[in-house]
Write a protein that holds these residues in place. Structure first.
Motif, mmCIF file in Angstrom:
data_model
loop_
_atom_site.group_PDB
_atom_site.id
_atom_site.type_symbol
_atom_site.label_atom_id
_atom_site.label_comp_id
_atom_site.label_asym_id
_atom_site.label_seq_id
_atom_site.Cartn_x
_atom_site.Cartn_y
_atom_site.Cartn_z
ATOM 1 N N GLY A 112 0.842 -1.195 0.000
ATOM 2 C CA GLY A 112 0.000 0.000 0.000
ATOM 3 C C GLY A 112 0.874 1.240 0.000
ATOM 4 O O GLY A 112 2.078 1.169 0.258
ATOM 5 N N THR B 243 -5.439 5.098 3.893
ATOM 6 C CA THR B 243 -4.757 4.112 4.721
ATOM 7 C C THR B 243 -5.258 4.220 6.156
ATOM 8 O O THR B 243 -5.422 5.330 6.678
ATOM 9 C CB THR B 243 -3.233 4.344 4.677
ATOM 10 O OG1 THR B 243 -2.766 4.141 3.338
ATOM 11 C CG2 THR B 243 -2.494 3.398 5.606
ATOM 12 N N HIS C 135 -4.828 -1.011 4.160
ATOM 13 C CA HIS C 135 -5.685 -0.312 3.205
ATOM 14 C C HIS C 135 -7.018 0.012 3.896
ATOM 15 O O HIS C 135 -7.594 -0.844 4.579
ATOM 16 C CB HIS C 135 -5.986 -1.202 1.986
ATOM 17 C CG HIS C 135 -4.762 -1.648 1.242
ATOM 18 N ND1 HIS C 135 -4.389 -2.979 1.169
ATOM 19 C CD2 HIS C 135 -3.850 -0.949 0.534
ATOM 20 C CE1 HIS C 135 -3.288 -3.070 0.446
ATOM 21 N NE2 HIS C 135 -2.934 -1.858 0.053
#
Length: 260
Positions: free
Chosen positions: A42, A49, A66
């Motif tokens: 990510g 996030t 995520h």
């Protein structure tokens, strides 16, 4: 550089406003990370996030996920589980110790109806994407998935003629017709914890949901990586389960349904 970071009120209260503000400003936040849920990369500079705070008996570890996988939250875990999280997070820094390698395997879960004793029973089939080793085991030492399951109360099955016995303390969490988690007993009599948790709630068929609501029980079958495979139809899934059981590679248990 500011990050696209979500910090929940609970996490902020635990880590303090000063630390939360530093994270949001990008001072203590890695640009790239491995999602603590789905284990894939990510980028907090490019996508939303979540901050996830793992809290053990004595320590706490901040991880990232995520936002589509997990909301920002506090997750209470045992100290042993927390050490696994520490190893995983250390791996995000490019210093993955040997213990971290087995944790990269992900549990794949498939739902289906299985005919047992003349009745269609709701079942979940669990198969990891790779070998599962014991915590602390050297890499390449084999697959301990079945022995670990048996130590947790699952029974080896050689045929699907009868339903497996109940795994006490375990349950399958279904909410609003979607599969959320498989829960196992907490340590020292504590609250149940997630053995497997969906990255995003999984849809189940109306027939599966109806059967689960009727019996209030879900059968869980598990096998080592590469034993069953992804089967497009329930009859093919049953054939694969039968073959896996005949080879002595299948473990199973029945668990109550939680939710509807």
């Amino acid at each position: 550089m500011p990050r696209m970071l979500d910090v929940s009120d609970d996490v902020r209260a635990e880590i303090g406003d000063e630390e939360a503000d530093r994270l949001l400003a990008g001072e203590n936040t890695p640009g790239s990370y491995d999602c603590t849920s789905c284990r894939t990369p990510g980028d907090s500079g490019q996508e939303r996030t979540s901050t996830v705070l793992f809290v053990g008996d004595e320590t706490a570890v901040l991880a990232f996920a995520h936002a589509s996988c997990l909301p920002s939250q506090i997750v209470t875990v045992s100290e042993e589980q927390l050490q696994g999280a520490v190893r995983s997070i250390t791996g995000e820094d490019g210093e993955a110790p040997t213990e971290a390698a087995p944790s990269q395997a992900v549990l794949g879960v498939t739902s289906g109806l299985v005919l047992i004793e003349g009745e269609l029973r709701p079942a979940l089939v669990v198969e990891p994407t790779g070998p599962i080793a014991r915590p602390g085991a050297a890499p390449g030492g084999g697959d301990d998935f079945l022995p670990l399951l048996i130590e947790q109360g699952f029974l080896p099955v050689t045929s699907l003629d009868t339903a497996p016995p109940v795994l006490h303390g375990w349950s399958v969490l279904l909410a609003m017709g979607q599969l959320h988690a498989v829960l196992q007993p907490g340590t020292n009599g504590g609250s149940p914890v997630a053995w497997w948790q969906a990255h995003q709630p999984l849809q189940v068929t109306e027939d599966w949901r109806a059967a689960a609501n009727k019996t209030q029980t879900v059968l869980l079958f598990a096998a080592p990586a590469g034993s069953i495979g992804r089967q497009p139809r329930e009859d093919l899934l049953r054939d694969a389960l039968d073959r896996t059981a005949a080879r002595g590679q299948l473990a199973a248990g029945s668990m109550p349904l939680a939710g509807t």
